[in-house]
Every structure is written in structure tokens, then in C-alpha cells.
Design a protein around this motif. Structure first.
Motif, PDB file in Angstrom:
ATOM      1  N   LYS A 184      -3.203   4.887   5.000  1.00 40.97           N
ATOM      2  CA  LYS A 184      -2.586   3.554   4.951  1.00 40.97           C
ATOM      3  C   LYS A 184      -2.690   2.831   6.302  1.00 40.97           C
TER       4      LYS A 184
ATOM      5  N   VAL B 136       0.870  -1.174   0.000  1.00 37.15           N
ATOM      6  CA  VAL B 136       0.000   0.000   0.000  1.00 37.15           C
ATOM      7  C   VAL B 136       0.904   1.220   0.000  1.00 37.15           C
TER       8      VAL B 136
ATOM      9  N   SER C 266       2.624  -1.448   4.054  1.00 36.11           N
ATOM     10  CA  SER C 266       2.680  -0.083   3.527  1.00 36.11           C
ATOM     11  C   SER C 266       4.138   0.347   3.451  1.00 36.11           C
TER      12      SER C 266
END
Lengths: 261, 533
Positions: free
Chosen positions: A41, A33, A202
């Protein structure tokens, strides 16, 4: 398979962190992400194991509705979802072993665990997990005595103890220098490939994203603005990357990418 | 008028600006707020009332401080003056003369300082009215100097007496500094024997008693005699003392070559030394452990002349040996009071911890920020704790002694009150400082609420809690020595008594014990806290 449908999160102070986000994650994926700080996120990752309660939408994991689970069910779901954090979130005063063993809390008898008693099998598993992340020597040390990279590996070992199907990694390398970043992401990649654990992670840096992701989603102001396959992300240019991050952040992201390279 | 000044200032700053391009904020301010009066008028104003000129030069704060400073100097001066000039017959001039006579340096300096304040304040007003940035600190320094001289006089500092009395203070001080003579006592072992003698004209002559085997024996001969008396009527010879019968006392079986006291025991059992002339009768035993001494019988303490029939007195010979050294009574008392002090501190800390743990949760913002009601409780608890903490333990002791009487319990109550307030503040800050990350991480493993508390919250709290508690114990023991001074029990209580009785050695032992205990505790508590940190 994890399905995220129309996920929306509005915080009490009115901040809209996620707007109607939908995507699916197949088993065995290394989903990255991307997005600016504050793009949602962390909220997205925390909604998946409901550390943050979603305002609207649903999350279906292998046919089970995570968003509708009652507390006992939720704990059963959580114990199959490992999580690692930007700031490691270890209990600094506890030993490395205790931190790793705490990954079993969802499985063991609650009363025994309050007295710090874990089954022998769990202790063996902890030793194995620590061996796997290369920290056997540090077992008895306090978590606070370890370096940042070592602490994150303890975090990974803790997640491993959950025998997870998914690992959520929230900016796992943002507090580490680039060399350590590769070491940590390499660990995650191995779990992804050898143990077939789905990774949802992320990340900030384009070259890390290109190196490790099998699929990428991009968030901006809580909205899903990009979805790309491994090949698409590999051919992505800095300019396209910047578009996801928004023009106003151009200099910052360019700087950080430059610093990384 | 003011326009002219502004132009002046502008010209001035323009000149300076041309020379150096440095922007001068003082000039800009000056241009915006010009003085209301000319420098000369300002100076005259301040020469009458210090600070007035500055106020008119739009430097109100400066003027007010100057005025307040000058006023307090005059106020204090007049007050001290009247005390110094006391008993002057007529008020006014004689008061001044008397004060000047008693403390010429003090009065002289203050007068000079007052003149300086007025002059400097006038100069300052002149400069301030010209350009505020140029004004200096001279007038303020004069005020401060005057206030400190007044302070010296008010607080009755007397270096001369302090130096003069050093010789008098040294002996008791030496006893406090090295008090250990009072820490030991020596046992006295004595061996001795007695022999009986009939001191009245009639009655049974007492038999010679043989000593127990292994014990020394004493014989007296003759075994009847008369005590010394006074001849008051002069019929039977010269008026004066009539000596008693001369007797020979012999002893055997004593420790050889040792000083031996000979003492008299009357019919009532009262013991007193026998005086021959001025000296007490003391003999030295021979190499075989025997002695023999001749003396005349003493006067009776109280008695008839002649003594009633059958009155028997005894003569005693004894040798005293110094036995083993033992801890003195004072030392034992001080040690027991020291233990009491430490226990007092411990109990107060224990109660402090017990009460402050629940209170600290009520005083932690992150825990109480849920609703308006809980925030109201938070503020109430914080306020109450601040009030309790601001009252010194010494005051709490006074309150507690009224409540439960003098003694350690009052001290415990006082220290407990202060500990609760201090610990709940420290604890609540520890709770507020907790890292939420681990809580999140433990929850993410599927742990339930209790497990989260046990694995994420308690480990973070234990170390600050233990550390603060030990620190508090350290403080409480130190405080309990002081608290004893005002009746809160412990070693301080006994220390005050010793000082009042001028028993400086005993007081010195108490001081030593306090110092050693506090130093040890300080060290131990620092070590433990270091280990925990």
C-alpha cells in the motif's frame, strides 16, 4: 483522472512490493486501498508522486506521464499532489506555521524560501488552512508540542497549502485512537466533497473503510486482488474482508476489527 | 569410578525430583559431564595446587580463575615482601623476619589468607566434584580479600600520617578556602616635608627652604652637625660610639594628632629610619599639626670620617594615610588568566566545530552507506577519530608544547584535537538519528533539493548541534583549567606557580575563580540545552 498501468516495483534487495498493478481513479473519488502490512500500500501511494521510483509500468495523470517526467516537471506534478502520513512527518522542531507554509515550497521562489520568506498571500492562506483544521490557536507553537490528532491536522493543512487536486493519505489514522480517526477522516471527507479533491487513502479498519470509501481496491503481496464500489464495500462481510487480508492474518484483522467496534 | 559418581548423583537427583518436581539444570549438566576424579582426590589436588581439583572435576574455568587468583596473591606477596625485607643481610629467612618485624599485621593477615585460600579451595574442589551446583564462593572471597589487603599495602595508604598532619595542613588550607585578603591592596597617600643639614665640617650651610603653600614644612636646627661615628684608637676619649650632633626637628602644617615618621635621607638619596635605641623615631603631631623632636644624628651608611666637604643630608617627616582599597595585582592577574581560560575554551570549541562538521558527515553511516568506497572512508574516519579521542587532552598538551611552546596556543591545539574527535562522534550520531519522515514530506510538496535540506534536514540538526557544541564548550573551559597545569596557558598555569611559591592565598583565589566559572558555565550550558531540547 489518474491511470495506473502495470505498475511494478522491485526494491534493491529484491523485495517485490508491487506486481503489475493497474487501476484508474476518477476525479472526486475517495479511493481506499486496503491490505495487510507489507502488501504494498505505502509503495503504491509513493509511486504515484514518485517518492519511490517505479521499476516498471506507468502512471498517467490527466494525460501527463508522471513516470516519465523530468525533475522540474516532477516538482510541478508533486506540488499538485498533497500527501499525509501515518507518522505525520512534520518537522517537529519547527513551528506549526512553518510546517504549514512548507506546503508552498513547490510554488515560491526557492531563494526567498531558504530565508523563510513567503509572500503575504501564502501567509494568509496558511492562516485560513489552520482555521479550517481548527488549529488557529496553535499557530506559533512547535509542532512537537501538539497531540497526535493535532499534528495530523497540521499535516492536512500542509497538504491543503499545495492547492492539491489529489491527496495521498498513507495510513493517516493508524497512529491515532478511534475517535481521532473519525475526526481526521471527516476532515478528508470534507475536502473530498467541498473542494472536490481526489483522495487516495490506505486504511486498516473495515468500519472506517465502509464509512468513508467511495471505492476500494485491495492489495495482497503486491497484487491487486479486489476492486469494489461503495455499495459492494458496504455489503461486505468480515469474512470477505478477511479473504483480502489472507487467511494467515485472520486472527489479527479480526482482533483489530473487534477492537475498533 | 566416574560411573559410580554418576549413579550417586542420579539417585540424589531422583530423590529430590520425587520430593519437588522442580527441574534442576545443574543435575542434568552433572549427569552429562561427570567429574573425572572422586571428591577426595579433587580436594587433595586443590590442596596442593588451588584450582587443579576443580579442573579435573570438569569445571575448568572455575579452576583457572582460582589458580590465577592464588598465583597473583603469592606473586604480589613475594614482591612486597622483598621490599619490606630489604637490607636484611642474608636472603631467605632473615628477609621474612625483617618483613614480619616491620609490618606484622600485614604479613600475618596475608599468611592467614593464603592458608584460607588453600583450605577453601580444597573444600570447594570436594563439593564441585560432588555436585557443581553446590559449590560456593568462599575460596574466591578469600582471594579477593587478600588482593585488597595487598592493594592497601602497595598503594601506601597511611591513615595515621593523614590524621597526624591535619594541624599542619589546616593553616594553608584555610588560606586557600578563604583567600580574599590577598585580593585587595590599599593605596598609600603620604604627606611630608624635608629639611637639609650639612654633615661635613666644611661647606655651605644649606638655606632653610620654605614649603609650598598648603604643604607641611620641616625645619632643623642647627643646620650643620656631625654624624655619629666610632672612636677606634681611644686617643680622644673612650673607645666606642661617638654620638652625632643633637638636633631639633620641628614640623608644621601636618595633619593634627597623627603618627609621623622621621626618616633620614643620605647624600645618595637612600632612605632609612632613624633609630633611637631600638625603636624607630616616630612622633605624634599636636592638635595644631606641629611637632618638635630632638635626636642625635645617626651613623652614615657608608662614608668617610669626616664627610667630604659640602655633604648634605636631609631629614624627612612624613605621614602615611591608607587610601582606597584596590584590586591586588594577583587578583588582576588571576582575572585576566581566567578570561584567557574561557577564551581558550571558546577558541578550541570553535575550531573543533569548524573541523568536526565536515568530518561528522564522513562518519555518519546513513550518509556514507552508498558504496564500498564511501564505507571504507566511513570506517577510516571512525577509526581515526576513536584513536584521537582515546588520547587524553593532557597528553595532547604535552605534544603541542613540544610543537608550539608553552602557552595558551598549545592548550588550544590540545583541546581542539579532542573536541574534533568528540564532536564529530556526537554530530555524526545526530546525523544518523535524523528522522527521514519530514524529508519525504517536504519532497512530496514539490520542494527542490536545497529547500528539502533547509526545511527538513537543518531544523532537525540545529538543536543537537548547538546543544553538543555548548556542552563541548563547557567541557573545554573545565579542561583548560587542568591543561594549564601542564603548560597549556590559562588560569591553571598561574595556579601551579602560586602553589609552588607557597602563595596559598593567591592560589585560593584562582581555585575560587575556577570553581565559580565552572559552576556558572555548567548552569548556563544546562539551561540552554534544556531550552533547546
Amino acid at each position: 483522472m489518474l491511470e495506473v498501468k502495470n505498475l511494478t516495483k522491485v526494491y534493491d534487495d529484491g523485495t517485490v512490493a508491487l506486481r503489475n498493478v493497474s487501476f484508474t481513479v476518477d476525479d472526486g473519488e475517495f479511493l481506499v486501498v486496503i491490505g495487510l502490512s507489507g502488501s504494498g500500500k505505502s509503495t503504491l501511494l509513493r509511486c504515484i508522486n514518485r517518492l519511490v521510483e517505479p521499476t516498471d509500468g506507468s502512471i498517467i495523470w490527466d494525460g501527463q506521464d508522471v513516470t516519465a517526467a523530468d525533475p522540474p516537471d516532477l516538482r510541478n506534478i508533486r506540488r499538485k499532489i498533497g500527501m499525509i502520513f501515518q507518522h505525520f512527518n512534520l518537522v517537529k522542531r519547527s513551528s506549526v506555521l512553518t510546517n504549514v507554509l512548507s506546503g508552498r515550497l513547490g510554488y515560491v521562489t526557492p531563494w526567498a524560501s531558504l530565508l523563510n520568506r513567503f509572500p503575504a498571500a501564502d501567509r494568509e492562506a496558511a492562516a485560513k488552512a489552520l482555521e479550517r483544521v481548527g488549529l488557529t490557536e496553535q499557530t506559533r507553537k512547535r509542532a512537537s508540542e501538539l497531540s497526535g490528532g493535532q499534528q495530523q491536522r497540521v499535516g492536512i493543512a500542509r497538504a491543503l497549502m499545495q492547492e492539491p487536486s489529489i491527496i495521498l493519505a498513507d495510513e493517516p489514522v493508524a497512529s491515532l485512537d478511534p475517535v481521532l480517526a473519525h475526526s481526521i477522516l471527516g476532515n478528508l471527507e470534507r475536502l473530498n466533497q467541498e473542494d472536490d479533491i481526489t483522495i487516495i487513502c490506505s486504511l486498516h479498519y473495515l468500519d472506517l473503510v465502509q464509512r468513508y470509501a467511495t471505492r476500494v481496491i485491495g492489495l495482497r503481496d503486491g497484487e491487486l486482488v479486489y476492486e469494489g464500489t461503495r455499495d459492494e464495500i458496504r455489503s461486505m462481510t468480515d469474512d470477505q474482508f478477511k479473504q483480502i487480508y489472507g487467511e494467515e492474518a485472520e486472527r489479527i484483522t479480526a482482533g483489530s476489527i473487534g477492537g475498533e467496534a | 569410578m566416574s560411573d559410580q559418581i554418576t549413579t550417586e548423583a542420579e539417585k540424589h537427583s531422583a530423590k529430590r525430583g520425587a520430593k519437588s518436581k522442580r527441574p534442576d539444570s545443574g543435575d542434568i549438566l552433572n549427569r552429562e559431564l561427570p567429574s573425572l576424579v572422586t571428591p577426595t582426590v579433587a580436594a587433595v589436588m586443590s590442596a596442593v595446587i588451588p584450582g587443579l581439583g576443580q579442573m579435573f572435576a570438569r569445571r575448568v574455568q572455575r579452576g583457572v580463575i582460582l589458580l590465577a587468583g592464588a598465583a597473583s596473591v603469592i606473586g604480589m606477596f613475594v614482591w612486597r615482601f622483598r621490599i619490606l625485607g630489604e637490607r636484611a643481610e642474608v636472603p631467605g629467612w632473615p628477609v621474612f623476619l625483617r618483613a614480619l618485624d616491620r609490618r606484622p599485621w600485614f604479613v600475618g593477615f596475608i599468611l592467614v589468607a593464603l592458608v584460607a585460600i588453600w583450605i577453601l579451595s580444597a573444600i570447594d574442589a570436594h563439593r564441585t566434584a560432588q555436585r557443581p551446583s553446590r559449590s560456593g564462593a568462599g575460596a574466591f572471597l578469600a582471594i579477593i580479600a587478600a588482593l585488597f589487603v595487598l592493594g592497601w599495602q602497595v598503594s601506601e595508604i597511611d591513615v595515621g600520617t593523614a590524621i597526624q598532619r591535619i594541624p599542619d595542613a589546616l593553616p594553608p588550607l584555610a588560606r586557600v578556602i578563604w583567600p580574599w585578603e590577598a585580593a585587595v591592596e590599599f593605596e598609600e597617600n603620604e604627606v611630608g616635608g624635608t629639611a637639609q643639614i650639612l654633615v661635613s665640617p666644611e661647606g655651605m650651610i644649606p638655606p632653610q627652604v620654605d614649603p609650598q603653600p598648603g604643604e607641611p614644612g620641616v625645619t632643623i636646627s642647627p643646620r650643620q652637625g656631625t654624624l655619629a661615628s666610632q672612636n677606634l684608637d681611644g686617643n680622644a676619649g673612650a673607645i666606642g660610639n661617638v654620638p652625632g650632633t643633637e638636633v631639633t626637628v620641628s614640623g608644621f602644617g601636618f595633619e593634627p594628632s597623627t603618627t609621623t615618621e622621621i626618616r633620614w635621607i643620605d647624600q645618595n638619596g637612600s632612605i632609612f629610619p632613624i633609630r633611637q635605641g631600638r625603636d624607630e623615631l616616630i612622633v605624634e603631631t599636636g592638635a595644631d599639626g606641629t611637632f618638635s623632636v630632638i635626636f642625635t644624628l645617626p651613623f652614615p651608611l657608608i662614608g668617610a670620617d669626616p664627610e667630604p666637604s659640602g655633604t648634605i643630608h636631609q631629614v624627612q617627616a612624613r605621614q602615611v594615610f591608607t587610601g582606597e582599597a584596590t584590586a591586588s595585582r594577583a587578583l588582576l592577574i588571576i582575572i585576566s588568566r581566567m578570561v584567557e581560560t574561557i577564551v581558550l575554551g571558546m577558541m578550541a570549541t570553535l575550531f573543533g566545530i569548524i573541523f568536526s562538521i565536515p568530518v561528522s558527515f564522513l562518519a555518519a553511516r546513513n550518509i556514507m552507506s552508498g558504496s564500498r568506497i564511501s564505507m571504507a572512508i566511513y570506517y577510516l574516519v571512525r577509526f581515526t577519530m576513536n584513536v584521537i579521542r582515546s588520547i587524553e587532552p593532557l597528553i595532547w598538551v604535552l605534544i603541542a608544547t613540544v610543537w608550539v611552546g608553552l602557552g595558551p596556543f598549545a592548550g588550544i591545539i590540545a583541546l581542539t584535537m579532542h573536541s574534533i574527535a568528540a564532536l564529530s562522534k556526537l554530530y555524526s550520531e545526530a546525523i544518523e538519528g535524523i528522522d527521514p519522515g519530514p524529508i519525504e514530506a517536504i519532497q512530496a510538496t514539490g520542494a527542490n533539493r536545497l529547500q528539502t535540506i533547509a526545511y527538513a534536514i537543518i531544523p532537525q540538526m540545529i538543536s543537537p548541534f548547538v546543544s553538543f557544541s555548548i556542552y563541548r564548550w563547557d567541557i573545554n573551559v573545565r579542561m583548560s583549567t587542568v591543561i594549564g597545569l601542564v603548560g597549556g596557558g590559562g588560569v591553571g598555569f598561574i595556579l601551579v606557580q602560586y602553589v609552588r611559591l607557597l602563595q596559598y592565598r593567591q592560589a585560593g583565589i584562582a581555585v575560587w575563580f575556577i570553581a565559580i566559572t565552572v559552576a556558572l558555565l555548567d548552569y548556563v550550558s544546562a539551561e540552554i540545552r534544556n531550552k533547546l531540547a
